[in-house]
Write a protein that holds these residues in place. Structure first.
Motif, PDB file in Angstrom:
ATOM      1  N   VAL A 185       1.049  -1.981  -0.418  1.00 34.68           N
ATOM      2  CA  VAL A 185       0.111   0.104  -0.242  1.00 34.68           C
ATOM      3  C   VAL A 185       0.586   0.853  -0.074  1.00 34.68           C
ATOM      4  O   VAL A 185       2.160   1.217   0.055  1.00 34.68           O
ATOM      5  CB  VAL A 185      -0.756  -0.079   1.303  1.00 34.68           C
ATOM      6  CG1 VAL A 185      -1.520   1.700   1.367  1.00 34.68           C
ATOM      7  CG2 VAL A 185      -1.693  -1.374   1.837  1.00 34.68           C
ATOM      8  N   ALA A 215      -6.938   3.425   6.426  1.00 31.63           N
ATOM      9  CA  ALA A 215      -8.541   3.509   4.898  1.00 31.63           C
ATOM     10  C   ALA A 215      -8.281   2.543   4.372  1.00 31.63           C
ATOM     11  O   ALA A 215      -8.506   2.057   2.817  1.00 31.63           O
ATOM     12  CB  ALA A 215      -8.732   4.604   4.608  1.00 31.63           C
ATOM     13  N   ARG A 216      -6.762   2.900   3.760  1.00 32.36           N
ATOM     14  CA  ARG A 216      -5.991   2.311   2.347  1.00 32.36           C
ATOM     15  C   ARG A 216      -6.094   0.288   1.908  1.00 32.36           C
ATOM     16  O   ARG A 216      -5.820  -0.130   1.132  1.00 32.36           O
ATOM     17  CB  ARG A 216      -4.445   2.762   1.985  1.00 32.36           C
ATOM     18  CG  ARG A 216      -4.917   4.758   2.212  1.00 32.36           C
ATOM     19  CD  ARG A 216      -3.677   4.971   1.339  1.00 32.36           C
ATOM     20  NE  ARG A 216      -3.864   6.568   1.102  1.00 32.36           N
ATOM     21  CZ  ARG A 216      -3.118   7.390   0.064  1.00 32.36           C
ATOM     22  NH1 ARG A 216      -1.925   6.896   0.426  1.00 32.36           N
ATOM     23  NH2 ARG A 216      -3.292   8.503   0.228  1.00 32.36           N
ATOM     24  N   ARG A 218      -7.818  -0.878   4.272  1.00 30.21           N
ATOM     25  CA  ARG A 218      -9.200  -2.014   3.848  1.00 30.21           C
ATOM     26  C   ARG A 218      -9.832  -1.009   2.318  1.00 30.21           C
ATOM     27  O   ARG A 218     -10.576  -2.300   1.863  1.00 30.21           O
ATOM     28  CB  ARG A 218     -10.337  -0.438   4.441  1.00 30.21           C
ATOM     29  CG  ARG A 218      -9.984  -1.255   5.985  1.00 30.21           C
ATOM     30  CD  ARG A 218     -11.996  -0.388   6.689  1.00 30.21           C
ATOM     31  NE  ARG A 218     -11.603  -1.114   8.005  1.00 30.21           N
ATOM     32  CZ  ARG A 218     -12.530  -1.463   8.411  1.00 30.21           C
ATOM     33  NH1 ARG A 218     -13.100  -2.062   7.441  1.00 30.21           N
ATOM     34  NH2 ARG A 218     -12.694  -2.195   9.774  1.00 30.21           N
ATOM     35  N   ALA A 219      -9.231  -0.179   2.343  1.00 32.67           N
ATOM     36  CA  ALA A 219      -9.868  -0.590   0.315  1.00 32.67           C
ATOM     37  C   ALA A 219      -9.022  -1.265  -0.727  1.00 32.67           C
ATOM     38  O   ALA A 219      -9.752  -2.372  -0.895  1.00 32.67           O
ATOM     39  CB  ALA A 219      -9.145   0.626  -0.026  1.00 32.67           C
ATOM     40  N   ALA A 220      -7.561  -1.903  -0.101  1.00 34.25           N
ATOM     41  CA  ALA A 220      -6.834  -2.375  -0.846  1.00 34.25           C
ATOM     42  C   ALA A 220      -7.833  -4.097  -1.140  1.00 34.25           C
ATOM     43  O   ALA A 220      -7.489  -4.652  -1.200  1.00 34.25           O
ATOM     44  CB  ALA A 220      -5.558  -2.130  -0.642  1.00 34.25           C
ATOM     45  N   GLY A 222     -10.497  -4.923  -0.239  1.00 38.57           N
ATOM     46  CA  GLY A 222     -11.928  -4.596  -0.464  1.00 38.57           C
ATOM     47  C   GLY A 222     -12.893  -4.282   0.366  1.00 38.57           C
ATOM     48  O   GLY A 222     -13.886  -5.624   0.137  1.00 38.57           O
ATOM     49  N   PRO A 224     -15.307  -2.291   3.305  1.00 35.60           N
ATOM     50  CA  PRO A 224     -15.971  -0.874   3.692  1.00 35.60           C
ATOM     51  C   PRO A 224     -15.217  -0.134   4.372  1.00 35.60           C
ATOM     52  O   PRO A 224     -14.418  -0.610   5.612  1.00 35.60           O
ATOM     53  CB  PRO A 224     -17.037  -1.739   3.546  1.00 35.60           C
ATOM     54  CG  PRO A 224     -16.971  -2.604   3.144  1.00 35.60           C
ATOM     55  CD  PRO A 224     -16.697  -2.896   3.741  1.00 35.60           C
ATOM     56  N   GLY A 225     -14.954   1.212   3.828  1.00 40.41           N
ATOM     57  CA  GLY A 225     -14.238   2.111   5.239  1.00 40.41           C
ATOM     58  C   GLY A 225     -14.837   1.852   6.356  1.00 40.41           C
ATOM     59  O   GLY A 225     -16.017   1.741   6.567  1.00 40.41           O
TER      60      GLY A 225
END
Length: 304
Positions: A185, A215-216, A218-220, A222, A224-225
């Motif tokens: 990340v 946050a990044r 979680r995004a990586a 998949g 939700p924030g």
């Protein structure tokens, strides 16, 4: 009838890891591994679909911890890990080795070891080849100006806004290379406008960095924030001095703070200087290793 010994303070601290108070149920968990930054990231990830397990930092794990680690790896749906070399400290704790012990369908997200020198440009970490765990007294950070003095380098150090920015650029180049090499990340862009709130020391990020990193991650993955307020400053045990040239370099309206803060207590730089110079006199190998490892930063400081 013999009675087993009560658990140690360390075992109680990592109670879930050792099976004293496991998360409810037997479902999947998220495991976060790495250095001292890993626990702060775990705190910021916990909740909203991610059940995390507090575990010892990778450099604290021992052979007797491996069965506990393997038990959790078998339940891990998401492994969040810093890059760790194979057979770290003689144990199968490398990133690839951990990932190989995950169950089917588990995901791995790599995060970088965050070091940024743009706020503490004269500070460094040195891992002597003979003993990588050897650290100086009082504070575990080296000041390259003291290192140069211990080495007998004749030049006077230079620390002005231009030097601060040059060291920051060099530090970010190294961070970007680590991100690319390990496919982690990305966090390097967060330091486009540095502030003291971002880093308490060279390698102790503040809450703002951990919030963005979580946050990044979680995004990586998949997922939700889920913003988390830990209710306290993370990695708050030690704060490095703040120098006027740094505030000027980044346009920060903050006063110079010439001392360290360790465990909430003021530690004067004079005391650190005296202790470190004495320590260097007994550890010439550390001085030599530091001169090699940080040759670029020493040059930028006018000491190389």
């Amino acid at each position: 009838m013999s009675m087993s010994a009560p658990p140690s303070p360390r075992t109680r601290h990592y109670g879930a890891f050792y099976g004293l108070d496991e998360p409810a149920g037997d479902g999947p968990v998220t495991l976060v591994t790495g250095n001292c930054q890993a626990e702060s990231l775990r705190i910021m990830l916990d909740g909203a679909g991610l059940r995390t397990v507090r575990s010892p930092a990778v450099h604290e794990l021992t052979a007797t911890d491996l069965p506990h680690l393997d038990r959790w790896l078998a339940r891990t749906a998401l492994l969040v890990t810093q890059p760790i070399r194979d057979n770290y400290r003689g144990l199968p704790l490398g990133t690839a080795q951990l990932a190989a012990r995950l169950g089917p369908g588990a995901r791995t997200v790599r995060v970088p070891v965050i070091r940024f020198a743009g706020l503490y440009p004269a500070h460094a970490i040195i891992r002597p080849p003979a003993d990588p765990g050897l650290v100086p007294p009082v504070v575990e950070y080296h000041d390259l100006r003291l290192l140069a003095e211990a080495a007998g380098l004749p030049r006077r150090p230079r620390l002005d806004p231009a030097t601060v920015r040059a060291i920051a650029a060099h530090s970010l180049d190294q961070l970007r290379m680590r991100e690319a090499a390990h496919r982690t990340v990305v966090v390097s862009d967060l330091f486009a406008a540095p502030s003291f709130a971002q880093m308490r020391t060279l390698n102790h990020p503040g809450n703002t960095i951990f919030t963005a990193l979580a946050a990044r991650v979680r995004a990586a993955a998949g997922v939700p924030g889920h913003p988390v307020d830990p209710g306290r400053p993370l990695l708050d045990a030690i704060h490095a001095p703040r120098e006027a040239a740094v505030a000027e370099a980044w346009g920060l309206d903050e006063p110079e703070r010439p001392h360290w803060i360790v465990g909430g207590r003021v530690v004067e730089t004079g005391a650190v200087r005296e202790a470190h110079l004495s320590w260097y006199a007994a550890h010439a190998d550390v001085v030599r290793a530091g001169l090699v490892r940080h040759a670029d930063a020493l040059r930028l400081l006018g000491l190389g």
